[in-house]
Design a protein around this motif. Structure first.
Motif, PDB file in Angstrom:
ATOM      1  N   PRO A   1       9.697  -5.283  -4.374  1.00 55.45           N
ATOM      2  CA  PRO A   1      10.617  -4.712  -3.389  1.00 55.45           C
ATOM      3  C   PRO A   1      12.055  -5.198  -3.580  1.00 55.45           C
ATOM      4  O   PRO A   1      12.287  -6.304  -4.073  1.00 55.45           O
ATOM      5  N   THR A   2      12.992  -4.365  -3.188  1.00 60.79           N
ATOM      6  CA  THR A   2      14.409  -4.713  -3.196  1.00 60.79           C
ATOM      7  C   THR A   2      14.773  -5.310  -1.841  1.00 60.79           C
ATOM      8  O   THR A   2      14.403  -4.755  -0.800  1.00 60.79           O
ATOM      9  N   ARG A   3      15.488  -6.422  -1.849  1.00 59.05           N
ATOM     10  CA  ARG A   3      15.896  -7.041  -0.586  1.00 59.05           C
ATOM     11  C   ARG A   3      17.048  -6.272   0.037  1.00 59.05           C
ATOM     12  O   ARG A   3      17.930  -5.780  -0.652  1.00 59.05           O
TER      13      ARG A   3
ATOM     14  N   VAL B   1       8.176  -4.928   5.052  1.00 57.51           N
ATOM     15  CA  VAL B   1       8.381  -4.224   3.789  1.00 57.51           C
ATOM     16  C   VAL B   1       8.212  -2.741   4.100  1.00 57.51           C
ATOM     17  O   VAL B   1       7.188  -2.325   4.642  1.00 57.51           O
ATOM     18  N   SER B   2       9.257  -1.971   3.796  1.00 52.74           N
ATOM     19  CA  SER B   2       9.241  -0.524   4.043  1.00 52.74           C
ATOM     20  C   SER B   2       9.123   0.200   2.705  1.00 52.74           C
ATOM     21  O   SER B   2       9.758  -0.199   1.723  1.00 52.74           O
ATOM     22  N   LYS B   3       8.294   1.257   2.677  1.00 52.69           N
ATOM     23  CA  LYS B   3       7.996   1.931   1.411  1.00 52.69           C
ATOM     24  C   LYS B   3       8.085   3.444   1.578  1.00 52.69           C
ATOM     25  O   LYS B   3       7.625   3.981   2.593  1.00 52.69           O
ATOM     26  N   ARG B   4       8.628   4.116   0.556  1.00 50.02           N
ATOM     27  CA  ARG B   4       8.700   5.570   0.588  1.00 50.02           C
ATOM     28  C   ARG B   4       7.302   6.166   0.455  1.00 50.02           C
ATOM     29  O   ARG B   4       6.554   5.851  -0.470  1.00 50.02           O
TER      30      ARG B   4
ATOM     31  N   PRO C   1       5.474   7.188  -6.400  1.00 48.26           N
ATOM     32  CA  PRO C   1       4.415   6.527  -7.176  1.00 48.26           C
ATOM     33  C   PRO C   1       4.616   5.010  -7.197  1.00 48.26           C
ATOM     34  O   PRO C   1       5.629   4.509  -6.707  1.00 48.26           O
ATOM     35  N   TYR C   2       3.652   4.332  -7.754  1.00 48.40           N
ATOM     36  CA  TYR C   2       3.730   2.874  -7.940  1.00 48.40           C
ATOM     37  C   TYR C   2       4.360   2.621  -9.300  1.00 48.40           C
ATOM     38  O   TYR C   2       3.791   2.968 -10.330  1.00 48.40           O
ATOM     39  N   ARG C   3       5.567   2.021  -9.289  1.00 49.91           N
ATOM     40  CA  ARG C   3       6.261   1.768 -10.553  1.00 49.91           C
ATOM     41  C   ARG C   3       6.438   0.276 -10.750  1.00 49.91           C
ATOM     42  O   ARG C   3       6.815  -0.440  -9.809  1.00 49.91           O
ATOM     43  N   ALA C   4       6.212  -0.198 -11.973  1.00 44.94           N
ATOM     44  CA  ALA C   4       6.362  -1.621 -12.288  1.00 44.94           C
ATOM     45  C   ALA C   4       7.823  -2.045 -12.187  1.00 44.94           C
ATOM     46  O   ALA C   4       8.730  -1.266 -12.469  1.00 44.94           O
ATOM     47  N   GLY C   5       8.024  -3.300 -11.782  1.00 44.45           N
ATOM     48  CA  GLY C   5       9.362  -3.873 -11.736  1.00 44.45           C
ATOM     49  C   GLY C   5      10.072  -3.605 -10.420  1.00 44.45           C
ATOM     50  O   GLY C   5       9.489  -3.056  -9.478  1.00 44.45           O
ATOM     51  N   PRO C   6      11.351  -4.007 -10.328  1.00 43.05           N
ATOM     52  CA  PRO C   6      12.118  -3.834  -9.087  1.00 43.05           C
ATOM     53  C   PRO C   6      12.209  -2.360  -8.697  1.00 43.05           C
ATOM     54  O   PRO C   6      12.434  -1.502  -9.548  1.00 43.05           O
TER      55      PRO C   6
ATOM     56  N   TRP D   1      10.713   0.470  -2.372  1.00 42.57           N
ATOM     57  CA  TRP D   1      10.159  -0.587  -1.528  1.00 42.57           C
ATOM     58  C   TRP D   1      11.336  -1.454  -1.082  1.00 42.57           C
ATOM     59  O   TRP D   1      12.064  -1.994  -1.919  1.00 42.57           O
ATOM     60  N   ILE D   2      11.516  -1.594   0.222  1.00 46.96           N
ATOM     61  CA  ILE D   2      12.636  -2.351   0.784  1.00 46.96           C
ATOM     62  C   ILE D   2      12.078  -3.503   1.622  1.00 46.96           C
ATOM     63  O   ILE D   2      11.282  -3.277   2.543  1.00 46.96           O
TER      64      ILE D   2
END
Length: 199
Positions: A10-12, A165-168, A172-177, A181-182
């Motif tokens: 997730p991104t902060r 944690v908020s998510k669209r 899809p589920y993508r690796a890395g930052p 996902w917030i």
């Protein structure tokens, strides 16, 4: 198996998204873990790639008791206090490894199918099915959908939780930052100071 999967991170941010295209999960204070089951073999992999299978036997046992023989799920290893709130100090001490459970919030694969390209709503449905008759040790993360996010964050802070944690919903589920996902942290929670001290 572990090389095939990488964590979505997730991104902060300072503000919880308020749109209807988001879902929101309470941030539990624990260790991020990927649980990989392939038949009679279970592995617990950390964000940094360490194998912690022997450390948390309850999660392994719960994975093996599931009727589905092959799956990969993403979640947070936690020790829950009597109040139902995650206790990071108890987890970090290593004295409660037998009590560590998994707060599961995503599923990457199941029964030979790769779910990562599916939107989050469909992955959540697959995860719910996987854990519908769950034994103790792995539980599905509850979530709220839509514009409730900012209000939910205020409540999380009132209850002295780590944050949200908020998510669209449609991504899809993508690796890395990922900006899909917030993560917004409660600035008064002890975990906030832990993060500051680590810089």
């Amino acid at each position: 198996m572990s090389k095939a999967f990488e964590f979505c991170l997730p991104t902060r941010a300072q503000k919880v998204p308020a749109g209807r295209d988001w879902l929101h999960e309470i941030k539990y204070d624990g260790y991020r873990i990927r649980v990989e089951r392939d038949g009679s073999r279970v592995r617990l992999i950390t964000r940094s790639g360490h194998d912690w299978t022997k450390r948390f036997p309850w999660i392994v046992e719960a994975a093996l008791q599931n009727r589905q023989k092959q799956f990969t799920i993403d979640g947070e290893a936690v020790v829950l206090g009597v109040d139902g709130i995650s206790d990071f100090n108890a987890l970090h001490s290593g004295r409660h490894n037998e009590e560590v459970q998994l707060y599961a919030f995503d599923i990457l694969a199941g029964d030979g199918d790769d779910y990562r390209a599916l939107p989050l709503t469909m992955r959540k449905s697959n995860l719910a099915r996987l854990l519908a008759r769950r034994p103790e040790g792995i539980f599905a993360a509850p979530f709220e959908q839509g514009e409730i996010g900012p209000d939910l964050f205020r409540k999380a802070c009132e209850f002295k939780l780590e944050g949200l944690v908020s998510k669209r919903l449609d991504r899809p589920y993508r690796a890395g930052p990922s900006r899909d996902w917030i993560k917004v942290k409660n600035r008064k929670h002890v975990a906030f100071d832990r993060v500051k001290e680590s810089f």
